[in-house]
Design an enzyme around this catalytic site. Structure first.
Site, PDB file in Angstrom:
ATOM      1  N   CYS A   1       5.405   1.106  13.234  1.00  0.00           N
ATOM      2  CA  CYS A   1       4.951   0.378  11.958  1.00  0.00           C
ATOM      3  C   CYS A   1       6.177  -0.361  11.137  1.00  0.00           C
ATOM      4  O   CYS A   1       5.901  -1.323  10.675  1.00  0.00           O
ATOM      5  CB  CYS A   1       4.545   1.664  11.087  1.00  0.00           C
TER       6      CYS A   1
ATOM      7  N   HIS B   1       4.677   5.692   6.593  1.00  0.00           N
ATOM      8  CA  HIS B   1       3.938   4.561   7.290  1.00  0.00           C
ATOM      9  C   HIS B   1       4.604   3.447   6.354  1.00  0.00           C
ATOM     10  O   HIS B   1       4.974   3.417   5.124  1.00  0.00           O
ATOM     11  CB  HIS B   1       2.448   4.637   7.096  1.00  0.00           C
TER      12      HIS B   1
ATOM     13  N   ASP C   1      -0.604  -5.303   6.159  1.00  0.00           N
ATOM     14  CA  ASP C   1      -0.172  -4.282   7.258  1.00  0.00           C
ATOM     15  C   ASP C   1      -0.216  -4.688   8.590  1.00  0.00           C
ATOM     16  O   ASP C   1      -1.410  -4.941   9.056  1.00  0.00           O
ATOM     17  CB  ASP C   1      -0.898  -2.872   6.863  1.00  0.00           C
TER      18      ASP C   1
ATOM     19  N   ASN D   1      -3.926   7.321  -1.554  1.00  0.00           N
ATOM     20  CA  ASN D   1      -4.505   8.267  -2.444  1.00  0.00           C
ATOM     21  C   ASN D   1      -5.874   9.169  -1.980  1.00  0.00           C
ATOM     22  O   ASN D   1      -6.623   9.600  -2.634  1.00  0.00           O
ATOM     23  CB  ASN D   1      -5.041   7.660  -3.627  1.00  0.00           C
TER      24      ASN D   1
ATOM     25  N   ASP E   1      -7.734  12.346  -0.411  1.00  0.00           N
ATOM     26  CA  ASP E   1      -7.388  13.884  -0.699  1.00  0.00           C
ATOM     27  C   ASP E   1      -7.445  14.535   1.052  1.00  0.00           C
ATOM     28  O   ASP E   1      -7.625  13.789   1.935  1.00  0.00           O
ATOM     29  CB  ASP E   1      -8.855  14.432  -1.152  1.00  0.00           C
TER      30      ASP E   1
ATOM     31  N   GLU F   1      -0.236  12.022  -9.969  1.00  0.00           N
ATOM     32  CA  GLU F   1      -0.944  12.941  -9.440  1.00  0.00           C
ATOM     33  C   GLU F   1      -1.369  14.081 -10.564  1.00  0.00           C
ATOM     34  O   GLU F   1      -0.399  14.471 -11.118  1.00  0.00           O
ATOM     35  CB  GLU F   1      -0.466  13.399  -8.288  1.00  0.00           C
TER      36      GLU F   1
ATOM     37  N   GLU G   1      -5.942   9.284 -12.731  1.00  0.00           N
ATOM     38  CA  GLU G   1      -5.941   9.441 -11.335  1.00  0.00           C
ATOM     39  C   GLU G   1      -6.958   9.944 -10.623  1.00  0.00           C
ATOM     40  O   GLU G   1      -7.918   9.246  -9.588  1.00  0.00           O
ATOM     41  CB  GLU G   1      -4.867  10.236 -10.928  1.00  0.00           C
TER      42      GLU G   1
END
Length: 637
Positions: A196, A254, A277, A317, A319, A365, A370
């Site tokens: 990457c 990353h 990316d 973001n 979970d 967070e 958020e």
């Protein structure tokens, strides 16, 4: 009838214009100007002189600067600076990796233009492709797809297998110039190999060369959510070992790019920094590219805006859900809402310091904002799924799919939440800095928060990780039996010797230690883990004397073998734009245990201003001992 003017010669004043447009380091033989700035040219006529008031000259031009940055320091950093840092390691140990972008080096502009002409877009429809090259949105997608080679003869082959015998280990690269020139000289055959940070660094070189403001971004604990449910599923066995063979992963870090551009294809307010990316993870409109995705859209959960915003949102973001796999059954351990997307980093403007830009991507967070944004994004994705819209991979239901691959999540906090029944906390603590070649000493801290005695059985394990989250087999295991009195805390010391881990390390030097605890009288399980990055001593570079353009300069490079064993096949690589015409490779051969040595390099700087020397040493035991030194090169008197 008056005789018309006939142009005999056009003087583009390339040398003068290129200096004023800051492109003289690329060339002074051809006109190379930047958008939004005046330039001069002189017309010479064949038949007679130009007569003001009688003759008119009409220039037909089309100008629009969709990538204009109004800050001169930002323009200097994100367009003109030809070196920088790419941040690696883990969120608890962030390491700057020096990189030579070299966008003004000889032939790089021609290679970048060749890259555009080799794209599938140009090969399929060259007229339309050229007509769209004024759009940074279009150009950035073309370049993004061409940096990897999954769809075409792009610049780099990706390789995460740990087998690089037929190419270069990605960790060994220190700059983009050698990669781009190799791609060019081999007839546009993909260079082996990249990961990457290499994809992002080469894309930064190309975009800056084309005049598009670009920076390199590192996201620690980066999610790779393949089923579009914003949940990263991690699976463990009863020894605490993380299991492989699943689609979702959390990369220890990353790296991607941000490019600055207007977005007239989006609602007002979503221009500015855009994520691109080039690492081939998922397809976008049939090609392996990602973006441009508006950073503001990511922060606000506007995942229905082009391009690939849902995928980028999940990287910062999503979970994380942890599962225990035992007897063919899956038991939920816990769901963590804050472990993905930490310390999002880039090099500061005109400084070697790290700039934390996490707040650009998401609200704090644990805050209400958020969670509201997360739920908004989830609802938009469900609506897309309902209407049959997909991004590359099929969107699947939110229930986890097969057994797992891995994901390096730097979870160094007690895994329990206040609502959990178990009243015991586990946490790892390092007792000594984790240095390569030395034993790893740490302790498992157990705390009984209840008013009752607790008997714990804790399974401990250690396994190497690749930075993309894939685990290697465990090489160390232990079982601890801990009895805790009410409110008591105990430390269980652990040691992993160098001989135990040395042969199992990956190039990334990442070790994940895990503990899975269970209480005698409770079915609840307690999971905690920590990622350790083993560190090397860096290379020291000394500049011997003043650096002056076109005058000889001596550079001392000091290096050492940090291991208590002999290493072989040692090679030192040194480069630096404006200082060396090409990358320097010095064969060092064998280094004895703990041996320290130095070499003197002679060079003649050929460009003035702030420069950087980058160095890397590899051997049969390690691949990326690095160092750098900033040098200011003066004009000759």
């Amino acid at each position: 009838m008056a005789q018309g003017l006939e142009v005999a010669l056009t003087d583009l004043q390339s040398s003068r214009n290129n200096v004023q447009h800051h492109t003289e380091e690329i060339t002074v033989d051809h006109l190379l100007v930047r958008r939004g700035q005046a330039f001069n040219l002189t017309l010479y006529f064949r038949n007679r002189g130009f007569q003001p008031g009688r003759d008119n000259i009409i220039f037909v031009v089309e100008t629009e600067d969709a990538v204009y940055l109004d800050s001169e320091p930002q323009r200097q950093e994100y367009v003109m600076n030809d070196y920088g840092f790419i941040y690696q390691g883990n969120k608890n140990w962030i390491r700057p990796c020096p990189w030579n972008y070299g966008q003004f080096e000889e032939k790089i502009i021609d290679i970048c233009l060749q890259l555009l002409d080799k794209s599938l877009h140009f090969q399929t429809d060259p007229a339309t492709d050229c007509a769209l090259r004024g759009s940074p949105v279009y150009v950035s997608r073309v370049v993004c797809a061409m940096i990897n080679s999954n769809d075409d003869n792009g610049v780099l082959n990706g390789n995460w297998s740990e087998n690089y015998t037929d190419g270069t280990n990605p960790a060994e690269w220190t700059g983009s110039v050698a990669i781009l020139k190799q791609w060019h000289t081999t007839g546009c055959q993909p260079v082996r190999y990249g990961q990457c940070w290499v994809f992002a660094a080469v894309m930064c070189t190309v975009m800056r060369c084309l005049g598009i403001p670009t920076r390199v971004i590192t996201n620690f604990d980066s999610g790779h959510d393949t089923d579009g449910n914003l949940i990263i599923d991690e699976y463990y066995d009863n020894t605490g070992r993380i299991l492989g063979n699943k689609k979702d992963t959390i990369w220890n870090f990353h790296v991607w790019n941000e490019c600055w551009m207007a977005r007239k294809d989006l609602p007002p307010g979503y221009g500015g920094w855009q994520v691109l990316d080039a690492t081939p993870q998922e397809t976008s409109n049939g090609l392996y590219c990602c973006g441009p995705a508006s950073v503001r859209a990511i922060k606000e959960g506007e995942v229905d805006l082009n391009y690939d915003t849902p995928f980028v949102f999940s990287m910062v973001n999503a979970d994380c859900m942890s599962w225990l796999v035992q007897g063919g059954k899956e038991q939920k351990l816990h769901q963590d809402t804050s472990s993905v997307g930490n310390f999002i980093s880039t090099k500061s403007i005109q400084s070697d310091e790290r700039d934390d830009i996490t707040e650009n991507y998401k609200y704090e967070e644990g805050s209400l904002q958020e969670r509201q944004v997360f739920l908004k994004a989830l609802q938009k994705l469900k609506a897309r799924r309902f209407h049959g819209s997909r991004r590359g991979a099929e969107l699947q239901p939110s229930r986890p799919t097969p057994l797992s691959q891995d994901s390096p999540r730097s979870l160094d906090v007690p895994s329990l939440r206040p609502s959990d029944v178990v009243q015991v906390s586990l946490k790892f603590k390092m007792l000594d800095p984790p240095n390569m070649g030395q034993d790893i000493s740490f302790a498992l801290l157990a705390l009984n928060m209840s008013s009752q005695f607790k008997d714990l059985k804790v399974n401990l394990s250690a396994q190497s990780l690749l930075h993309d989250g894939n685990p290697l087999p465990p090489f160390w295991q232990d079982v601890a039996f801990i009895t805790l009195s009410p409110q008591e805390a105990k430390a269980y010391p652990c040691k992993i010797s160098y001989s135990q881990y040395s042969q199992y390390l990956s190039t990334d030097k990442l070790i994940r230690i895990s503990a899975l605890g269970e209480e005698k009288s409770s079915p609840k399980k307690i999971l905690v883990n920590k990622i350790i990055t083993l560190s090397y001593p860096s290379i020291t570079i000394n500049v011997l004397g003043a650096a002056v353009v076109n005058q000889p300069l001596s550079i001392q490079v000091i290096f050492s073998n940090p291991l208590s064993e002999q290493v072989e096949g040692c090679v030192l690589t040194v480069e630096g734009s404006g200082l060396f015409k090409k990358q320097q490779k010095i064969l060092l051969g064998v280094l004895k245990p703990q041996h320290r040595a130095s070499v003197i390099l002679e060079t003649v700087p050929f460009k003035s201003g702030q420069r950087q020397i980058q160095a890397n040493m590899r051997s049969n035991k390690f691949k990326d001992i690095k160092g750098y030194r900033n040098v200011y090169v003066n004009f000759a008197l």
